[in-house]
Enzyme design. Structure first.
Site, short mmCIF file in Angstrom:
data_model
loop_
_atom_site.label_atom_id
_atom_site.label_comp_id
_atom_site.label_asym_id
_atom_site.label_seq_id
_atom_site.Cartn_x
_atom_site.Cartn_y
_atom_site.Cartn_z
N SER A 138 0.95 -1.26 0.07
CA SER A 138 -0.16 0.01 0.02
C SER A 138 0.77 1.16 -0.18
CB SER A 138 -1.02 0.06 1.18
OG SER A 138 -1.65 -1.14 1.28
N GLU A 253 -2.33 -14.74 1.81
CA GLU A 253 -2.71 -13.67 2.83
C GLU A 253 -4.06 -13.66 3.39
OE1 GLU A 253 -1.84 -9.71 1.57
OE2 GLU A 253 -2.32 -8.75 3.24
N GLU A 375 -15.36 -4.21 1.06
CA GLU A 375 -16.21 -3.95 -0.04
C GLU A 375 -15.50 -4.40 -1.22
OE1 GLU A 375 -15.27 -1.67 2.36
OE2 GLU A 375 -17.03 -1.12 3.17
C1 LIG Z 1 -4.24 -3.14 10.43
C2 LIG Z 1 -4.01 -3.04 8.93
C3 LIG Z 1 -2.80 -3.77 8.63
C4 LIG Z 1 -2.42 -3.39 7.25
N1 LIG Z 1 -1.31 -4.24 7.04
C5 LIG Z 1 -0.75 -3.72 5.67
C6 LIG Z 1 0.40 -4.52 5.35
O1 LIG Z 1 1.08 -5.01 6.06
N2 LIG Z 1 1.16 -4.09 4.03
C7 LIG Z 1 0.21 -3.41 3.18
O2 LIG Z 1 0.92 -2.94 1.97
N3 LIG Z 1 -0.92 -2.72 3.31
C8 LIG Z 1 -1.56 -2.94 4.72
N4 LIG Z 1 -2.60 -2.53 4.89
C9 LIG Z 1 -3.14 -1.46 4.12
C10 LIG Z 1 -4.50 -2.16 3.40
O3 LIG Z 1 -4.24 -3.21 2.63
C11 LIG Z 1 -5.21 -1.11 2.76
O4 LIG Z 1 -5.81 -0.17 3.86
C12 LIG Z 1 -6.41 -1.53 2.12
O5 LIG Z 1 -6.25 -2.07 0.68
C13 LIG Z 1 -7.63 -0.39 1.57
O6 LIG Z 1 -7.02 0.75 1.14
P1 LIG Z 1 -6.75 2.34 1.40
O7 LIG Z 1 -6.64 2.41 3.05
O8 LIG Z 1 -5.79 3.02 0.47
O9 LIG Z 1 -8.14 2.67 1.16
P2 LIG Z 1 -9.07 3.19 -0.21
O10 LIG Z 1 -8.72 2.23 -1.09
O11 LIG Z 1 -8.67 4.51 -0.51
O12 LIG Z 1 -10.50 2.69 0.09
C14 LIG Z 1 -11.31 3.88 0.87
C15 LIG Z 1 -12.59 3.32 1.01
O13 LIG Z 1 -13.06 3.25 -0.57
C16 LIG Z 1 -13.76 1.70 -0.52
N5 LIG Z 1 -13.26 1.39 -1.78
C17 LIG Z 1 -12.24 1.45 -2.61
N6 LIG Z 1 -12.29 0.92 -3.95
C18 LIG Z 1 -13.56 0.26 -3.93
C19 LIG Z 1 -14.27 -0.15 -5.06
N7 LIG Z 1 -13.71 -0.92 -6.03
N8 LIG Z 1 -15.33 -1.11 -4.69
C20 LIG Z 1 -16.13 -0.59 -3.57
N9 LIG Z 1 -15.29 0.21 -2.44
C21 LIG Z 1 -14.18 0.51 -2.83
C22 LIG Z 1 -13.09 0.60 0.36
O14 LIG Z 1 -13.69 -0.30 0.81
C23 LIG Z 1 -12.74 1.81 1.45
O15 LIG Z 1 -14.03 1.76 2.28
C24 LIG Z 1 -3.06 -2.56 6.37
C25 LIG Z 1 -4.33 -2.05 6.79
C26 LIG Z 1 -4.73 -2.08 8.04
C27 LIG Z 1 -6.03 -1.40 8.65
#
Ligand SMILES: Cc1cc2nc3c(=O)[nH]c(=O)nc-3n(C[C@H](O)[C@H](O)[C@H](O)COP(=O)(O)OP(=O)(O)OC[C@H]3O[C@@H](n4cnc5c(N)ncnc54)[C@H](O)[C@@H]3O)c2cc1C
Length: 394
Positions: A138, A253, A375
């Site tokens: 991410s 994963e 989602e």
């Molecule tokens: C506790 C924790 C541990 C994590 N560990 C890691 C790690 O080790 N390595 C790593 O790389 N990442 C990690 N992450 C990150 C995680 O993979 C991302 O937070 C996640 O993929 C969502 O991306 P974002 O936060 O950028 O949210 P966004 O992608 O910006 O999403 C925001 C909102 O929009 C919704 N949304 C986005 N796209 C769509 C779609 N196509 N359809 C419907 N809804 C949608 C999402 O569901 C969310 O509600 C971790 C996150 C957490 C909370």
């Protein structure tokens, strides 16, 4: 080492899952040194993961956590089912699954598949609990839409030079290496221009900033790359193959992680039962316990089949999203139940068990986000498993 092991590199139980379970169970229930990890609470993530590394070291010396991994990478043979049995028996014996195993389950399978030489060199110290790794996927502008990531890796002789940022890296504050998905092609190339590379955190130009959760614990980190030079020999798979590696990784994963977490959830539900046994419970508490147990059983019923498929070398692919959704239901339900039943003790209790439930409750809020949000998982199932028609905008 027995005669069988010295000849083949395989352990006594590589082909004997029942024998492995029986011997492991006997060990976990009788070994006095394991007391140190039963019911332990650590006030920082750094202490917890270090302590869990020691537990991993003990399991390695006893040869228990080497099953399920190939001999050329420090294992004793067997497959995913051996690993599933290890996690299940640890939980049944009231012990934690060492946290480095979470990322091991995610990162080791793609390493073994796409870069077996790197796996042979680097997995043994991981299995010994001497180091653990993080997953750098991410970025601030690329989470759900991972193919938009911008962290760049420019080829320079026999190195890649990394510039950019990762965020939300689990265990990032203490990890020794990071498996990073980076852009080696143009931004427009989306998923076709990505590569996976294993970066040593000690490399000049890499800096890590811990991110505290609402619990105050540094569970996550952000990582910055400023012209960090990483040997090309650290590529996992070929240059440009990053997306394929990531898709292979994601099924572990989501699926092995779900099994592992289900074993932990069952242990925690038992502990909660014991902690509230002497108190007067609110109306409906028994029903809530039952519902939570049923959710865990549903997850396990699904997950055991997924583990079998992975062990048989099948591609689980998008179907792993089912396991991930069931897991998020368990995680949120279990921790909400603890908050409700422990009441004032949950909110203000200074006892280690209360502090553990509080920390874990905060962490459980991320279960519908990490590894791909709920989602997004539902979208994957709709598109790739159920084959539903695409939504049309009005
Ligand atoms: C506790 C924790 C541990 C994590 N560990 C890691 C790690 O080790 N390595 C790593 O790389 N990442 C990690 N992450 C990150 C995680 O993979 C991302 O937070 C996640 O993929 C969502 O991306 P974002 O936060 O950028 O949210 P966004 O992608 O910006 O999403 C925001 C909102 O929009 C919704 N949304 C986005 N796209 C769509 C779609 N196509 N359809 C419907 N809804 C949608 C999402 O569901 C969310 O509600 C971790 C996150 C957490 C909370």
């Amino acid at each position: 080492m027995t005669a069988v092991e010295s000849r083949s590199g395989l352990g006594t139980y590589a082909d004997d899952l029942d024998g492995y379970r029986t011997a492991l169970r006997a060990y976990l229930r009788s070994e006095p040194s394991l007391r140190r990890w039963r019911g332990a609470h650590y006030d920082t993530t750094e202490k917890r993961i270090a302590e869990h590394g020691f537990l991993m070291g003990g399991l390695y010396r006893g040869r228990w956590n080497r099953y399920g991994w190939p001999a050329h990478a420090g294992g004793l043979g067997g497959d995913e089912r051996h690993r599933a049995v290890l996690y299940e028996e640890l939980g049944a014996a009231g012990l934690p699954v060492p946290e480095p195993h979470l990322m091991l389950e995610t990162l080791a399978p793609p390493l073994l598949r796409f870069s077996p030489e790197l796996a042979a060199e680097l997995l043994p110290p991981y299995l010994r609990g001497e180091e653990w790794w993080g997953q750098g996927f991410s970025e601030p502008e690329a989470g759900s839409d991972l193919a938009a990531l911008r962290c760049r890796a420019r080829p320079d002789g026999d190195h890649y030079v990394l510039s950019g940022q990762k965020v939300w890296t689990s265990h990032g504050a203490t990890a020794r290496r990071l498996a990073c998905l980076v852009r080696t092609g143009t931004t427009e190339s989306r998923h076709r221009g990505l590569s996976m590379i294993l970066v040593d955190v000690a490399t000049p130009g890499v800096s890590v900033r811990p991110l505290a959760l609402a619990s105050g614990q540094n569970e996550l980190a952000e990582v910055f790359f400023d012209e960090a030079r990483v040997p090309a020999s650290r590529l996992i798979g070929a240059a440009g193959q990053g997306w394929a590696v990531a898709m292979y990784l994601l099924q572990f994963e989501r699926a092995m992680f779900a099994w592992l977490s289900a074993t932990v959830a069952l242990r925690r539900l038992r502990e909660l039962r014991d902690q509230v046994a002497a108190t007067t419970l609110p109306d409906g508490a028994t029903r809530r316990f039952g519902e939570c147990y049923a959710d865990i059983v549903a997850l396990r019923a699904r997950s055991v089949e997924t583990v079998r498929r992975l062990a048989a070398g099948e591609t689980v692919g998008p179907e792993a999203s089912v396991d991930k959704i069931l897991l998020a239901t368990v995680e949120t339900g279990l921790h909400d139940l603890a908050r409700e039943l422990l009441g004032i003790r949950f909110t203000f209790g200074a006892e280690p068990d209360a502090a553990s439930w509080r920390d874990d409750w905060w962490y459980s809020r991320g279960s519908t986000i990490m590894g791909g949000s709920a989602e997004v998982q539902r979208g994957i199932l709709a598109d790739h498993v159920l084959g539903l028609p695409k939504e049309r905008s009005a």
